[in-house]
Design an enzyme around this catalytic site. Structure first.
Site, PDB file in Angstrom:
ATOM      1  N   ALA A  12       0.817  -1.222   0.000  1.00  0.00           N
ATOM      2  CA  ALA A  12       0.000   0.000   0.000  1.00  0.00           C
ATOM      3  C   ALA A  12       0.851   1.275   0.000  1.00  0.00           C
ATOM      4  O   ALA A  12       0.803   2.072  -0.939  1.00  0.00           O
ATOM      5  CB  ALA A  12      -0.954  -0.019   1.199  1.00  0.00           C
ATOM      6  N   ARG A  23       3.972  10.701 -10.819  1.00  0.00           N
ATOM      7  CA  ARG A  23       3.047  11.693 -11.366  1.00  0.00           C
ATOM      8  C   ARG A  23       3.667  13.088 -11.363  1.00  0.00           C
ATOM      9  O   ARG A  23       3.476  13.872 -12.270  1.00  0.00           O
ATOM     10  CB  ARG A  23       1.740  11.689 -10.563  1.00  0.00           C
ATOM     11  CG  ARG A  23       0.595  12.309 -11.334  1.00  0.00           C
ATOM     12  CD  ARG A  23      -0.764  11.917 -10.769  1.00  0.00           C
ATOM     13  NE  ARG A  23      -0.954  10.473 -10.756  1.00  0.00           N
ATOM     14  CZ  ARG A  23      -1.987   9.860 -10.183  1.00  0.00           C
ATOM     15  NH1 ARG A  23      -2.922  10.576  -9.586  1.00  0.00           N
ATOM     16  NH2 ARG A  23      -2.105   8.548 -10.208  1.00  0.00           N
ATOM     17  N   GLU A  34      10.345  -5.438  -3.470  1.00  0.00           N
ATOM     18  CA  GLU A  34       9.309  -6.087  -2.667  1.00  0.00           C
ATOM     19  C   GLU A  34       9.717  -7.527  -2.382  1.00  0.00           C
ATOM     20  O   GLU A  34      10.025  -8.293  -3.284  1.00  0.00           O
ATOM     21  CB  GLU A  34       7.972  -6.032  -3.422  1.00  0.00           C
ATOM     22  CG  GLU A  34       6.882  -6.946  -2.897  1.00  0.00           C
ATOM     23  CD  GLU A  34       6.487  -6.698  -1.444  1.00  0.00           C
ATOM     24  OE1 GLU A  34       6.521  -5.547  -0.994  1.00  0.00           O
ATOM     25  OE2 GLU A  34       6.183  -7.698  -0.744  1.00  0.00           O
ATOM     26  N   SER A  40       1.009  -4.167  -4.573  1.00  0.00           N
ATOM     27  CA  SER A  40      -0.231  -3.387  -4.722  1.00  0.00           C
ATOM     28  C   SER A  40      -1.490  -4.221  -4.571  1.00  0.00           C
ATOM     29  O   SER A  40      -2.357  -4.214  -5.431  1.00  0.00           O
ATOM     30  CB  SER A  40      -0.215  -2.719  -6.106  1.00  0.00           C
ATOM     31  OG  SER A  40      -1.325  -1.891  -6.287  1.00  0.00           O
ATOM     32  N   CYS A  44      -6.468  -6.410   3.195  1.00  0.00           N
ATOM     33  CA  CYS A  44      -7.678  -6.408   4.020  1.00  0.00           C
ATOM     34  C   CYS A  44      -8.749  -7.317   3.426  1.00  0.00           C
ATOM     35  O   CYS A  44      -9.723  -7.659   4.093  1.00  0.00           O
ATOM     36  CB  CYS A  44      -8.244  -5.004   4.156  1.00  0.00           C
ATOM     37  SG  CYS A  44      -7.060  -3.843   4.826  1.00  0.00           S
ATOM     38  N   TYR A  63      -2.871  -3.483  -9.117  1.00  0.00           N
ATOM     39  CA  TYR A  63      -2.038  -3.464 -10.327  1.00  0.00           C
ATOM     40  C   TYR A  63      -0.867  -4.412 -10.103  1.00  0.00           C
ATOM     41  O   TYR A  63      -0.389  -4.544  -8.987  1.00  0.00           O
ATOM     42  CB  TYR A  63      -1.489  -2.064 -10.602  1.00  0.00           C
ATOM     43  CG  TYR A  63      -2.554  -1.016 -10.817  1.00  0.00           C
ATOM     44  CD1 TYR A  63      -3.473  -1.120 -11.863  1.00  0.00           C
ATOM     45  CD2 TYR A  63      -2.622   0.092  -9.981  1.00  0.00           C
ATOM     46  CE1 TYR A  63      -4.454  -0.147 -12.058  1.00  0.00           C
ATOM     47  CE2 TYR A  63      -3.596   1.068 -10.176  1.00  0.00           C
ATOM     48  CZ  TYR A  63      -4.503   0.942 -11.214  1.00  0.00           C
ATOM     49  OH  TYR A  63      -5.452   1.909 -11.397  1.00  0.00           O
ATOM     50  N   ARG A  72       3.507   3.116 -15.767  1.00  0.00           N
ATOM     51  CA  ARG A  72       4.016   4.188 -14.909  1.00  0.00           C
ATOM     52  C   ARG A  72       5.539   4.290 -14.886  1.00  0.00           C
ATOM     53  O   ARG A  72       6.098   5.075 -14.133  1.00  0.00           O
ATOM     54  CB  ARG A  72       3.478   4.013 -13.477  1.00  0.00           C
ATOM     55  CG  ARG A  72       1.976   4.129 -13.420  1.00  0.00           C
ATOM     56  CD  ARG A  72       1.442   4.303 -12.019  1.00  0.00           C
ATOM     57  NE  ARG A  72      -0.014   4.407 -12.065  1.00  0.00           N
ATOM     58  CZ  ARG A  72      -0.826   4.185 -11.034  1.00  0.00           C
ATOM     59  NH1 ARG A  72      -0.324   3.854  -9.866  1.00  0.00           N
ATOM     60  NH2 ARG A  72      -2.132   4.307 -11.164  1.00  0.00           N
ATOM     61  N   ASN A 308      -1.851   4.227   2.709  1.00  0.00           N
ATOM     62  CA  ASN A 308      -2.026   4.871   1.408  1.00  0.00           C
ATOM     63  C   ASN A 308      -1.808   6.375   1.483  1.00  0.00           C
ATOM     64  O   ASN A 308      -1.140   6.963   0.629  1.00  0.00           O
ATOM     65  CB  ASN A 308      -3.435   4.584   0.860  1.00  0.00           C
ATOM     66  CG  ASN A 308      -3.488   3.281   0.078  1.00  0.00           C
ATOM     67  OD1 ASN A 308      -3.158   3.245  -1.098  1.00  0.00           O
ATOM     68  ND2 ASN A 308      -3.852   2.212   0.745  1.00  0.00           N
TER      69      ASN A 308
END
Lengths: 453, 453
Positions: A12, A23, A34, A40, A44, A63, A72, A308
């Site tokens: 997250a 961005r 990771e 991603s 939960c 994703y 991205r 997040n």
């Protein structure tokens, strides 16, 4: 030379940070390491994957690594573990878990989003097959295939927190008998008794057994598989599948070794910009603290929403921006069978422990107009500061309309509203959705009387 | 001598005032005069009484006159119309509608809660049988028995406001073909197009026809019963039952004649204590104005929630207390078929008309985690002040989780929160109830980008 942002952890907080940075800065080189095989994903949702409401593990993934690379331009390395940070030379030692090769990568900015790990009690037999924690997508996959292959009938859940509750529902739904043992004298941590008693009734109504003030002394196996558990009360119970929901611990060791300040909670200390004490190193998510706007100090309440938000702020600042994460108020909600259970701010237990001079009230009121079908009683507990009337916390439980009603109180906590102000809120009303006096208003008006005294 | 409180009107505001006064002052003599045959009922439930979701009219009544007499020592006189107030001698002229006798009663304090009446267009044939407004419990009873006795198949609804929408659902549910005509070029008054288009699709999906920029020129009857209507576009349409939902007007005449100040809206002017300009005379509910906290001026937005709150404040002050009603933010919600439609604060149309320098955004996002069943897209429109970033208003439409989500924005309006603050709210999250980024947060974060530009 291209500036490089390195992110440790791709769930997250990590992926939010990477995406936000991208961005703002198309030029930045962004690398994410990771440890697990997935990035991603919505952890939960794991209880609902186990209960088969969600069929495929891919459905939980927002994703995948391919998406991040192609859409991205973010390089995601799964099965890569970050071993050590060298702040002086701005490098990170990484191990490729697929070939065991280690390598060092240079960074200009670093975001630590290493998350947290489930705590496993240190008792005999805890490593037997059939004993699980549920934290990673891989955990969910393992539990689901274990159930499929071994058809366990008797489940033991260790810990009556949110995860324990959600997994009780999940395991009952796939046909298991469930026993929950909780070492504390009450379920749900700091949640107050008036809420907990409703939850306990719901467990009972659904055939779930609960033993409080009880822990597991030993897991007893057969051919390497767990079969029984010996409890602290002397009882030996069947346990063909064990789910441990005994809390989580922040993965803050890698930060600590690098000289990064760890807070009193054991999680990584950050400021409102999500900066650690070392320049250029940020932290976000389940490994980091968050500032509690009611308690006015950093706390460790790891949740997906906070991860997040913190990740986004860390990513923006790592990319040269100037974002602020103001803090949390401790909002949480979970579903257990037909109940919605929610809280925000402080419980009475917490208000007392923190030394607040508080007043509290508990009311019950319908979720819809009394004549409209589908409604149900909501129990609301409110806690406010006696002198100022400022809301300190709210807890709610019911079968209809609880989850999003708690958000009114969460918003009120952010805005530091008083009970008097909350009692006059212009909340929405129509018979299918609320009574003319919403339970939120009823509770506030009831508590106001006590403040006026 | 015993002090006497007289209340004109015994529905939401009136009975709230009487009950509140009684709670504070056991010694007070309290008289309530109500023109109709019922008191303390939920008129917002009438569409659901017509559709037979609610079987008996008594189900809509919260308490009856007997209850108020026996349990609260409040004397309620139904079928009693207040004709004239004499402030100088503190008396009220009342007519018993059952025997047409008039009498004068003395008061020490007076609460005017005369409510509002439905507007009927001044066109030929408007008094034919089968043409209804829906405001009082008696209206609902009449419509329901008219349907039972005459089995109308073709319904015409005049006015595409909340009541028109709710009644469209109601009449379709009992098997009628429904046409709505709306004289304005758009439905739902000041609601914005991005919301209205979703509502129009829902009407269409359920077979309801809608004609905008169209009014009724004449109702055409047969044996005294309405049969057809001639529309402003020249069309003649079947109309065996007509429901007029063309707005309501405050019953403020009795106040005006007594020299009580009427606001620019046509409703009774009141201060925050619900006092009129004449000492000892209070007003509350659908006959009175309310202070709008975003517009910073009195408005006329008659709703049941406001009536209850104002009534409570009027009753407390009439009993010698010191209560304040701070104001409203214009929150409203209604259900039309499977849609929940909600608003609070200003729409873009209103913000523009009021001369605000605003920014706005429209987003769509799921009501639950993408992988959890039962969720649905929510469309959110937000309007904020360009310079300060302060929220001005919000509108939402969707099939799941809209009604109580609007309350977060309503609370934010009360607290004068900025879009930046709303984007960081610690809202509840669990897959069955919300996505990790709630639509509320998504909308705020999207709008924040426009403010920053």
């Amino acid at each position: 030379m291209t500036e490089r942002l390195v992110v440790i952890g791709g769930v997250a907080a990590g992926m939010s940070a990477a995406s936000r940075a991208r961005r703002l800065r198309p030029d930045l080189e962004i690398l994410v390491f990771e440890k697990s095989g997935f990035v991603s994903y919505g952890s939960c949702g794991l209880p609902y994957f186990v209960s088969d409401i969600i069929k495929a593990p891919e459905n939980l993934v927002v994703y995948d690594a391919k998406f991040f690379k192609e859409k991205r331009n973010i390089d995601v390395f799964t099965h890569h573990e970050a071993l050590k940070i060298f702040p002086a030379k701005r490098t990170l030692l990484v191990k490729n878990l697929e070939n065991d090769k280690e390598f060092e990568v240079q960074y200009d900015k670093l975001v630590i989003a290493t998350g947290a790990r489930a705590v496993r009690p240190n008792v005999k037999g805890v490593d037997l097959k059939g004993i699980f924690t549920i934290r990673f997508l891989e955990d969910g996959i393992e539990i689901k295939s274990f159930i499929k292959e071994n058809s366990p009938r008797k489940a033991l859940i260790v810990g009556a927190g949110y995860i324990g509750m959600e997994m009780a529902e999940s395991l009952v739904s796939v046909g298991m008998d469930v026993l929950i043992v909780e070492q504390m004298p009450n379920i749900l941590g700091t949640m107050d008794d008036e809420i907990n008693e409703v939850v306990e009734q719901e467990l009972q109504r659904n055939g779930v057994k609960l033993l409080k003030s009880t822990s597991v002394d030993e897991f007893i196996g057969e051919n390497g598989y767990v079969r029984k558990a010996k409890l602290s009360n002397g009882e030996i119970v069947d346990a063909e599948l064990v789910l441990i929901g005994a809390g989580i611990k922040p993965n803050s060791e890698i930060a600590k070794e690098a000289g990064i300040e760890i807070g009193r909670t054991g999680a990584i200390a950050v400021n409102q910009r999500m900066e650690t004490n070392i320049s250029g190193i940020y932290s976000a998510g389940d490994c980091a603290e968050a500032f509690h706007l009611v308690l006015n100090r950093p706390v460790y309440i790891p949740l997906g929403t906070t991860a997040n938000k913190q990740g986004k702020v860390a990513g923006e600042n790592a990319a040269g921006g100037n974002a602020i994460f103001k803090g949390i108020v401790g909002t949480a909600v979970f579903k257990v069978f037909d109940l919605e259970v929610a809280r925000t701010g402080l419980s009475e237990k917490q208000a007392k422990a923190e030394g607040f001079d508080y007043v509290s009230t508990v009311i019950e009121h319908g979720s819809r107009a009394h004549y409209y079908p589908g409604g149900s009683k909501i129990r609301v507990k409110l806690i406010a500061d006696r002198k100022t009337g400022r809301l300190l916390g709210a807890e709610m439980v019911g079968r209809d309309g609880v989850a999003k009603r708690i958000d009114v109180f969460a918003t009120a906590l952010h805005a530091k509203l008083t009970i008097d102000e909350i009692g006059q809120l212009d909340l929405s009303y129509a018979p299918p959705f609320a009574p003319v006096w919403d339970p939120v208003l009823i509770a506030a008006n009831d508590l106001e009387k006590k403040i006026k005294k």
